[in-house]
Design an enzyme around this catalytic site. Structure first.
Site, PDB file in Angstrom:
ATOM      1  CD  GLU A 153      -2.768   1.137   2.539  1.00  0.00           C
ATOM      2  OE1 GLU A 153      -2.466   0.437   3.524  1.00  0.00           O
ATOM      3  OE2 GLU A 153      -3.819   1.793   2.459  1.00  0.00           O
ATOM      4  NE  ARG A 218      -7.522   6.762   6.283  1.00  0.00           N
ATOM      5  CZ  ARG A 218      -6.346   6.287   6.615  1.00  0.00           C
ATOM      6  NH1 ARG A 218      -5.712   6.741   7.670  1.00  0.00           N
ATOM      7  NH2 ARG A 218      -5.773   5.337   5.900  1.00  0.00           N
ATOM      8  CD  GLU A 247      -7.270   1.430   6.213  1.00  0.00           C
ATOM      9  OE1 GLU A 247      -6.514   0.559   6.629  1.00  0.00           O
ATOM     10  OE2 GLU A 247      -6.897   2.341   5.437  1.00  0.00           O
TER      11      GLU A 247
END
Ligand code: LER
Ligand code: MN
Length: 270
Positions: A153, A218, A247
């Site tokens: 990632e 996020r 996530e």
């Protein structure tokens, strides 16, 4: 494309981007009840719970295991694959390999995010990238024994200075001849680093193996300003068949975030 939601069992990650944090039997139940295809596990270590327990929970709730995170090695023990200490690098590798083996038995790949570490101090960028490539080579082979890939990632600049963009990740995989390594496209990190998220996905194409389906702030997709139409078109163009995994921060609460994730995906997936 399939849906997944993150379940964390790591107390040190209380402020982290994980949706459900209750004990695993309850977390699996709520993920299934809401209608996710899979869960992504964030565990303190590979011996926190047995493979059999997870297999039983997954079967009972008809859930797949999308992936297994390794970040607890950094959060709890300060381990990274690019630490100046050879002993700590080995401990980081062992920690990750144990989770690769754990996930592999469940048909799930493990993820390398924060445990890639950073270069600086006594460690040059070249040295750190050499250590990272060497570790990815070893881990990719270990994952292949289970018939799963290993997921690397790229993270945003505030979390690593090694590789921040998908194209750099793809180039790294190719130039180092790494096999069985796929890229994680975390749309939150990409919102910070990429010129165009959609274009970056198209260019990284076949290397993209997993997606963290997070909005610009996020939060759940739709709660920020990420342009989903072009991203979904790009994922379709590259034939992405993997998981869109939430996530994300559990805001305003875990269930609302999880429901919003599903409705953001269902708006384009029949
Ligand atoms: C892990 O998937 C991630 O995105 C990182 O931000 C965790 O440090
Ligand atoms: Mn991520």
């Amino acid at each position: 494309m399939k849906t997944a939601v993150t379940l964390s069992q790591v107390p040190e990650a209380a402020a982290g981007p994980f949706v459900f944090r209750q004990p695993l039997p309850e977390a699996f139940a709520v993920a299934a009840e809401l209608g996710f295809d899979a869960v992504e596990l964030f565990l303190p270590s590979a011996d926190f719970v047995t493979v059999e327990e997870i297999r039983e929970l997954a079967a009972r709730h008809h859930l797949q295991i999308a992936a297994v995170g390794t970040g607890a090695g950094m959060l709890r023990h300060g381990l990274s694959l690019t630490d100046p200490s050879a002993e700590k690098r080995q401990a980081a590798l062992d920690f990750i390999l144990a989770l690769v083996d754990f996930g592999g038995q469940l048909g799930a790949p493990a993820i390398l995010g924060s445990m890639q570490g950073k270069w600086g101090g006594d460690v040059t960028r070249e040295q750190a990238l050499d250590w990272l490539a060497e570790a990815l080579h070893t881990i990719g082979q270990a994952a292949a024994k289970h018939g799963v890939p290993f997921i690397y990632e790229p993270l945003n600049r505030y979390e690593t200075n090694l590789i921040n963009r998908l194209a750099d990740g793809a180039r790294f995989i190719e130039s180092r001849s790494l096999s069985n390594i796929v890229l994680l496209a975390d749309l939150f990190h990409m919102n910070i680093e990429e010129v165009s998220i959609a274009q970056a996905l198209i260019e990284a194409g076949p290397h993209v193996g997993h997606v963290h389906w997070a909005d610009s702030n996020r939060q759940a997709m739709g709660f920020g300003h990420t342009p989903t139409t072009s991203i979904v078109a790009a994922l379709r163009e590259i034939g992405f068949q993997g998981y869109l995994s939430a996530e994300i921060l559990p805001l305003p609460d875990a269930e609302t975030a999880a429901r919003q994730t599903l409705s953001s995906i269902r708006s384009f997936l029949p």
